[in-house]
Design a protein around this motif. Structure first.
Motif, mmCIF file in Angstrom:
data_model
loop_
_atom_site.group_PDB
_atom_site.id
_atom_site.type_symbol
_atom_site.label_atom_id
_atom_site.label_comp_id
_atom_site.label_asym_id
_atom_site.label_seq_id
_atom_site.Cartn_x
_atom_site.Cartn_y
_atom_site.Cartn_z
ATOM 1 N N GLY A 20 0.823 -1.197 0.000
ATOM 2 C CA GLY A 20 0.000 0.000 0.000
ATOM 3 C C GLY A 20 0.861 1.251 0.000
ATOM 4 N N ARG A 166 -7.220 -12.918 -6.569
ATOM 5 C CA ARG A 166 -8.432 -12.421 -5.902
ATOM 6 C C ARG A 166 -8.459 -12.838 -4.436
ATOM 7 N N ARG A 167 -8.101 -14.087 -4.154
ATOM 8 C CA ARG A 167 -8.070 -14.567 -2.767
ATOM 9 C C ARG A 167 -7.039 -13.794 -1.951
ATOM 10 N N MET A 169 -5.870 -10.763 -2.475
ATOM 11 C CA MET A 169 -6.312 -9.381 -2.259
ATOM 12 C C MET A 169 -7.421 -9.298 -1.200
ATOM 13 N N ARG A 170 -8.278 -10.322 -1.126
ATOM 14 C CA ARG A 170 -9.274 -10.366 -0.044
ATOM 15 C C ARG A 170 -8.567 -10.501 1.302
ATOM 16 N N GLN A 171 -7.524 -11.343 1.367
ATOM 17 C CA GLN A 171 -6.769 -11.520 2.607
ATOM 18 C C GLN A 171 -6.052 -10.230 2.991
ATOM 19 N N VAL A 172 -5.499 -9.522 2.000
ATOM 20 C CA VAL A 172 -4.837 -8.238 2.262
ATOM 21 C C VAL A 172 -5.845 -7.261 2.855
ATOM 22 N N ALA A 173 -7.038 -7.192 2.263
ATOM 23 C CA ALA A 173 -8.059 -6.247 2.733
ATOM 24 C C ALA A 173 -8.466 -6.518 4.178
ATOM 25 N N ARG A 174 -8.420 -7.799 4.582
ATOM 26 C CA ARG A 174 -8.812 -8.172 5.956
ATOM 27 C C ARG A 174 -7.652 -8.164 6.939
ATOM 28 N N SER A 176 -4.839 -7.442 9.587
ATOM 29 C CA SER A 176 -4.806 -6.503 10.710
ATOM 30 C C SER A 176 -3.820 -5.364 10.457
ATOM 31 N N ARG A 178 -3.350 -3.774 7.801
ATOM 32 C CA ARG A 178 -3.883 -2.797 6.850
ATOM 33 C C ARG A 178 -4.642 -1.672 7.548
ATOM 34 N N ARG A 179 -4.954 -1.816 8.819
ATOM 35 C CA ARG A 179 -5.775 -0.819 9.510
ATOM 36 C C ARG A 179 -4.972 0.364 9.968
#
Length: 179
Positions: A20, A166-167, A169-174, A176, A178-179
């Motif tokens: 990011g 896709r999987r 990127m979903r894991q990246v979005a979730r 901890s 990333r917050r």
């Protein structure tokens, strides 16, 4: 038994740059000054890599946009390879393409099946400006390709395709971190 100084023993553990941050997707600058600041950067890279329990680390992963990486990585025969490369160039990536699990200290706790060649050769310089050529096979070849990608502004997630991407990127979005 180790001979000589332990890499990173004098280094400072620095914060890791996480996915990011723009520095991870920007090609790094060539190193022009092979002085004490570069030697300190290499020591900091080793110290940070060991603290994070990694097998390789590029300078942009600690926020320094310079073409430098360190490694302490086994090959598939459990032979340990330890070193660093300044201004690395991937001069060969060949052999068999293997999709294997790959992780990254800039995406902590995640991994995805990533295709890499099982042989790689990287040329560059040491921190003192001496030419160096590193030849790797198996897992070590994966490490060399991964670190060369980093200095080019690429992370392994950029190489993952289809449902694996896709999987991931979903894991990246979730994640901890990333917050």
């Amino acid at each position: 038994m180790r001979h000589g100084p332990i890499p990173g023993a004098r280094g400072r553990v620095r914060p890791l740059t996480l996915l990011g941050d723009d520095v991870l997707h920007t090609p790094c600058e060539e190193v022009a000054d092979f002085g004490p600041e570069l030697a300190r950067l290499v020591e900091d890279l080793f110290a940070t890599m060991y603290a994070a329990q990694g097998v390789g680390l590029a300078a942009n992963q600690i926020g320094e946009s310079l073409r430098v990486f360190v490694y302490d990585c086994p090959d598939d025969d459990e032979v340990r390879h330890v070193g660093h490369v300044v201004n690395p160039r991937l001069v060969a990536a060949d052999g068999i393409v293997i999709r294997g699990p790959e992780g990254c200290l800039s995406l902590p706790g995640l991994e995805a099946g990533t295709e890499r060649y099982d042989h790689a050769v990287v040329e560059g310089f040491t921190a003192t400006g001496e030419p160096v050529s590193v030849d790797g096979t198996g897992f070590f070849a994966r490490c060399l390709q991964h670190e060369c990608d980093h200095v080019a502004g690429t992370v392994y997630a950029d190489r993952v395709r289809g449902w694996r991407h896709r999987r991931l990127m979903r894991q990246v979005a979730r994640a901890s971190w990333r917050r």
